[in-house]
Design a protein around this motif. Structure first.
Motif, PDB file in Angstrom:
ATOM      1  N   TYR A 236       0.834  -1.208   0.000  1.00  0.00           N
ATOM      2  CA  TYR A 236       0.000   0.000   0.000  1.00  0.00           C
ATOM      3  C   TYR A 236       0.865   1.252   0.000  1.00  0.00           C
ATOM      4  CZ  TYR A 236      -2.917   3.795   1.632  1.00  0.00           C
ATOM      5  OH  TYR A 236      -3.537   5.008   1.763  1.00  0.00           O
ATOM      6  N   PHE A 237       1.824   1.305   0.907  1.00  0.00           N
ATOM      7  CA  PHE A 237       2.646   2.504   1.026  1.00  0.00           C
ATOM      8  C   PHE A 237       3.583   2.674  -0.165  1.00  0.00           C
ATOM      9  CE2 PHE A 237       1.421   2.428   5.547  1.00  0.00           C
ATOM     10  CZ  PHE A 237       0.927   3.724   5.629  1.00  0.00           C
ATOM     11  N   GLU A 238       4.081   1.588  -0.715  1.00  0.00           N
ATOM     12  CA  GLU A 238       4.933   1.716  -1.900  1.00  0.00           C
ATOM     13  C   GLU A 238       4.132   2.279  -3.067  1.00  0.00           C
ATOM     14  OE1 GLU A 238       8.212   1.719  -2.074  1.00  0.00           O
ATOM     15  OE2 GLU A 238       8.113   1.338   0.071  1.00  0.00           O
ATOM     16  N   SER A 239       2.888   1.865  -3.209  1.00  0.00           N
ATOM     17  CA  SER A 239       2.016   2.412  -4.242  1.00  0.00           C
ATOM     18  C   SER A 239       1.765   3.900  -3.999  1.00  0.00           C
ATOM     19  CB  SER A 239       0.690   1.657  -4.260  1.00  0.00           C
ATOM     20  OG  SER A 239      -0.243   2.298  -5.089  1.00  0.00           O
ATOM     21  N   PHE A 240       1.515   4.236  -2.743  1.00  0.00           N
ATOM     22  CA  PHE A 240       1.287   5.621  -2.332  1.00  0.00           C
ATOM     23  C   PHE A 240       2.507   6.483  -2.655  1.00  0.00           C
ATOM     24  CE2 PHE A 240       1.722   8.796   1.105  1.00  0.00           C
ATOM     25  CZ  PHE A 240       0.523   9.478   0.964  1.00  0.00           C
ATOM     26  N   PHE A 241       3.689   6.013  -2.289  1.00  0.00           N
ATOM     27  CA  PHE A 241       4.904   6.785  -2.516  1.00  0.00           C
ATOM     28  C   PHE A 241       5.308   6.808  -3.993  1.00  0.00           C
ATOM     29  CE2 PHE A 241       5.541   6.109   2.117  1.00  0.00           C
ATOM     30  CZ  PHE A 241       5.526   7.448   2.466  1.00  0.00           C
ATOM     31  N   GLN A 242       4.914   5.810  -4.767  1.00  0.00           N
ATOM     32  CA  GLN A 242       5.196   5.832  -6.206  1.00  0.00           C
ATOM     33  C   GLN A 242       4.443   6.980  -6.860  1.00  0.00           C
ATOM     34  OE1 GLN A 242       7.499   3.935  -7.972  1.00  0.00           O
ATOM     35  NE2 GLN A 242       7.056   5.502  -9.499  1.00  0.00           N
ATOM     36  N   LYS A 243       3.214   7.212  -6.433  1.00  0.00           N
ATOM     37  CA  LYS A 243       2.444   8.340  -6.961  1.00  0.00           C
ATOM     38  C   LYS A 243       3.125   9.650  -6.594  1.00  0.00           C
ATOM     39  CE  LYS A 243      -1.934   5.908  -6.884  1.00  0.00           C
ATOM     40  NZ  LYS A 243      -3.221   5.748  -6.231  1.00  0.00           N
ATOM     41  N   ASP A 244       3.616   9.759  -5.357  1.00  0.00           N
ATOM     42  CA  ASP A 244       4.355  10.952  -4.943  1.00  0.00           C
ATOM     43  C   ASP A 244       5.624  11.107  -5.762  1.00  0.00           C
ATOM     44  OD1 ASP A 244       2.540  11.728  -3.018  1.00  0.00           O
ATOM     45  OD2 ASP A 244       3.623  10.790  -1.360  1.00  0.00           O
ATOM     46  N   TYR A 245       6.339  10.007  -5.979  1.00  0.00           N
ATOM     47  CA  TYR A 245       7.567  10.039  -6.762  1.00  0.00           C
ATOM     48  C   TYR A 245       7.278  10.595  -8.156  1.00  0.00           C
ATOM     49  CZ  TYR A 245      11.725   8.706  -9.292  1.00  0.00           C
ATOM     50  OH  TYR A 245      12.850   8.762 -10.076  1.00  0.00           O
ATOM     51  N   ASN A 246       6.245  10.075  -8.787  1.00  0.00           N
ATOM     52  CA  ASN A 246       5.891  10.515 -10.141  1.00  0.00           C
ATOM     53  C   ASN A 246       5.556  12.006 -10.164  1.00  0.00           C
ATOM     54  OD1 ASN A 246       6.233   7.872 -10.998  1.00  0.00           O
ATOM     55  ND2 ASN A 246       4.054   7.406 -10.958  1.00  0.00           N
ATOM     56  N   PHE A 247       4.788  12.460  -9.182  1.00  0.00           N
ATOM     57  CA  PHE A 247       4.394  13.866  -9.110  1.00  0.00           C
ATOM     58  C   PHE A 247       5.607  14.760  -8.890  1.00  0.00           C
ATOM     59  CE2 PHE A 247       3.139  17.551  -6.530  1.00  0.00           C
ATOM     60  CZ  PHE A 247       2.300  18.186  -7.426  1.00  0.00           C
TER      61      PHE A 247
ATOM     62  N   SER B 122       8.888  14.134  -9.355  1.00  0.00           N
ATOM     63  CA  SER B 122       9.852  14.137 -10.465  1.00  0.00           C
ATOM     64  C   SER B 122       9.313  14.917 -11.659  1.00  0.00           C
ATOM     65  CB  SER B 122      10.251  12.713 -10.859  1.00  0.00           C
ATOM     66  OG  SER B 122       9.158  11.995 -11.358  1.00  0.00           O
ATOM     67  N   THR B 123       8.017  14.841 -11.909  1.00  0.00           N
ATOM     68  CA  THR B 123       7.413  15.627 -12.984  1.00  0.00           C
ATOM     69  C   THR B 123       7.572  17.122 -12.709  1.00  0.00           C
ATOM     70  OG1 THR B 123       5.818  13.900 -13.537  1.00  0.00           O
ATOM     71  CG2 THR B 123       5.247  16.147 -14.207  1.00  0.00           C
TER      72      THR B 123
ATOM     73  N   GLU C  27       9.777  19.765 -14.922  1.00  0.00           N
ATOM     74  CA  GLU C  27       9.166  20.981 -15.468  1.00  0.00           C
ATOM     75  C   GLU C  27       9.958  22.210 -15.042  1.00  0.00           C
ATOM     76  OE1 GLU C  27       4.988  21.207 -14.533  1.00  0.00           O
ATOM     77  OE2 GLU C  27       4.567  19.338 -15.598  1.00  0.00           O
ATOM     78  N   GLY C  28      10.418  22.226 -13.780  1.00  0.00           N
ATOM     79  CA  GLY C  28      11.223  23.339 -13.291  1.00  0.00           C
ATOM     80  C   GLY C  28      12.545  23.446 -14.035  1.00  0.00           C
ATOM     81  N   ILE C  29      13.122  22.313 -14.376  1.00  0.00           N
ATOM     82  CA  ILE C  29      14.370  22.313 -15.153  1.00  0.00           C
ATOM     83  C   ILE C  29      14.112  22.895 -16.547  1.00  0.00           C
ATOM     84  CG2 ILE C  29      16.071  20.841 -16.291  1.00  0.00           C
ATOM     85  CD1 ILE C  29      15.783  18.930 -13.830  1.00  0.00           C
ATOM     86  N   LYS C  30      13.035  22.438 -17.192  1.00  0.00           N
ATOM     87  CA  LYS C  30      12.705  22.921 -18.539  1.00  0.00           C
ATOM     88  C   LYS C  30      12.447  24.424 -18.562  1.00  0.00           C
ATOM     89  CE  LYS C  30      10.783  18.584 -20.172  1.00  0.00           C
ATOM     90  NZ  LYS C  30       9.570  17.815 -20.447  1.00  0.00           N
ATOM     91  N   LYS C  31      11.870  24.948 -17.480  1.00  0.00           N
ATOM     92  CA  LYS C  31      11.585  26.382 -17.386  1.00  0.00           C
ATOM     93  C   LYS C  31      12.811  27.188 -16.954  1.00  0.00           C
ATOM     94  CE  LYS C  31       6.683  25.944 -16.252  1.00  0.00           C
ATOM     95  NZ  LYS C  31       5.664  26.206 -15.212  1.00  0.00           N
ATOM     96  N   GLY C  32      13.890  26.488 -16.615  1.00  0.00           N
ATOM     97  CA  GLY C  32      15.096  27.173 -16.166  1.00  0.00           C
ATOM     98  C   GLY C  32      15.065  27.582 -14.709  1.00  0.00           C
TER      99      GLY C  32
ATOM    100  N   MET D  89      17.680  11.186  -7.832  1.00  0.00           N
ATOM    101  CA  MET D  89      18.260  11.270  -6.492  1.00  0.00           C
ATOM    102  C   MET D  89      17.520  12.296  -5.637  1.00  0.00           C
ATOM    103  SD  MET D  89      20.511  10.258  -4.282  1.00  0.00           S
ATOM    104  CE  MET D  89      21.916   9.521  -5.074  1.00  0.00           C
ATOM    105  N   LEU D  90      17.255  13.478  -6.190  1.00  0.00           N
ATOM    106  CA  LEU D  90      16.546  14.504  -5.427  1.00  0.00           C
ATOM    107  C   LEU D  90      15.125  14.055  -5.111  1.00  0.00           C
ATOM    108  CD1 LEU D  90      16.423  17.243  -4.082  1.00  0.00           C
ATOM    109  CD2 LEU D  90      15.883  18.250  -6.319  1.00  0.00           C
ATOM    110  N   THR D  91      14.454  13.440  -6.071  1.00  0.00           N
ATOM    111  CA  THR D  91      13.098  12.948  -5.826  1.00  0.00           C
ATOM    112  C   THR D  91      13.103  11.915  -4.710  1.00  0.00           C
ATOM    113  OG1 THR D  91      12.493  13.329  -8.132  1.00  0.00           O
ATOM    114  CG2 THR D  91      11.080  11.855  -6.881  1.00  0.00           C
ATOM    115  N   ASN D  92      14.048  10.988  -4.757  1.00  0.00           N
ATOM    116  CA  ASN D  92      14.133   9.986  -3.692  1.00  0.00           C
ATOM    117  C   ASN D  92      14.480  10.605  -2.347  1.00  0.00           C
ATOM    118  OD1 ASN D  92      13.426   7.338  -4.690  1.00  0.00           O
ATOM    119  ND2 ASN D  92      15.114   7.618  -6.115  1.00  0.00           N
ATOM    120  N   ASN D  93      15.296  11.663  -2.333  1.00  0.00           N
ATOM    121  CA  ASN D  93      15.591  12.362  -1.084  1.00  0.00           C
ATOM    122  C   ASN D  93      14.336  12.979  -0.484  1.00  0.00           C
ATOM    123  OD1 ASN D  93      18.464  12.327  -0.285  1.00  0.00           O
ATOM    124  ND2 ASN D  93      18.771  13.094  -2.356  1.00  0.00           N
TER     125      ASN D  93
END
Length: 90
Positions: free
Chosen positions: A12-23, A25-26, A30-35, A44-48
């Motif tokens: 359950y929690f891995e599924s929950f955190f996978q959704k957070d990971y996806n959000f 990292s996205t 987007e922040g990188i693309k916008k500069g 690494m930052l997402t996992n942190n």
């Protein structure tokens, strides 16, 4: 819950955190693309951030912290991490 022999909570929690990971990292990509961010390793930052969230959930529960207090601590730490990614590299 920390020792989950049935793997029920773990899944359950891995599924929950996978959704957070996806959000997260996205948002970072987007922040990188916008500069807005300079991030060498988005994974690494997402996992942190996810590890910070997991640890804070345990601390919050163990210390009976309320939602606002927990949110304030999480925001403080995530802002700190993101500020490290907005400084110009030398």
């Amino acid at each position: 819950m920390l020792i989950d022999k049935t793997k029920l909570y773990t899944a359950y929690f891995e599924s929950f955190f996978q959704k957070d990971y996806n959000f997260i990292s996205t948002c970072l990509n987007e922040g990188i693309k916008k500069g807005e961010f300079i991030i060498d390793d988005v994974d690494m930052l997402t996992n942190n951030i996810i590890m910070l969230l997991k640890g804070l959930l345990v601390k919050s529960k163990a210390s009976n912290m309320n939602f606002d207090e927990t949110q304030k601590i999480l925001s403080k730490h995530v802002i700190y991490l993101l500020e490290q990614c907005t400084r110009e590299k030398q």
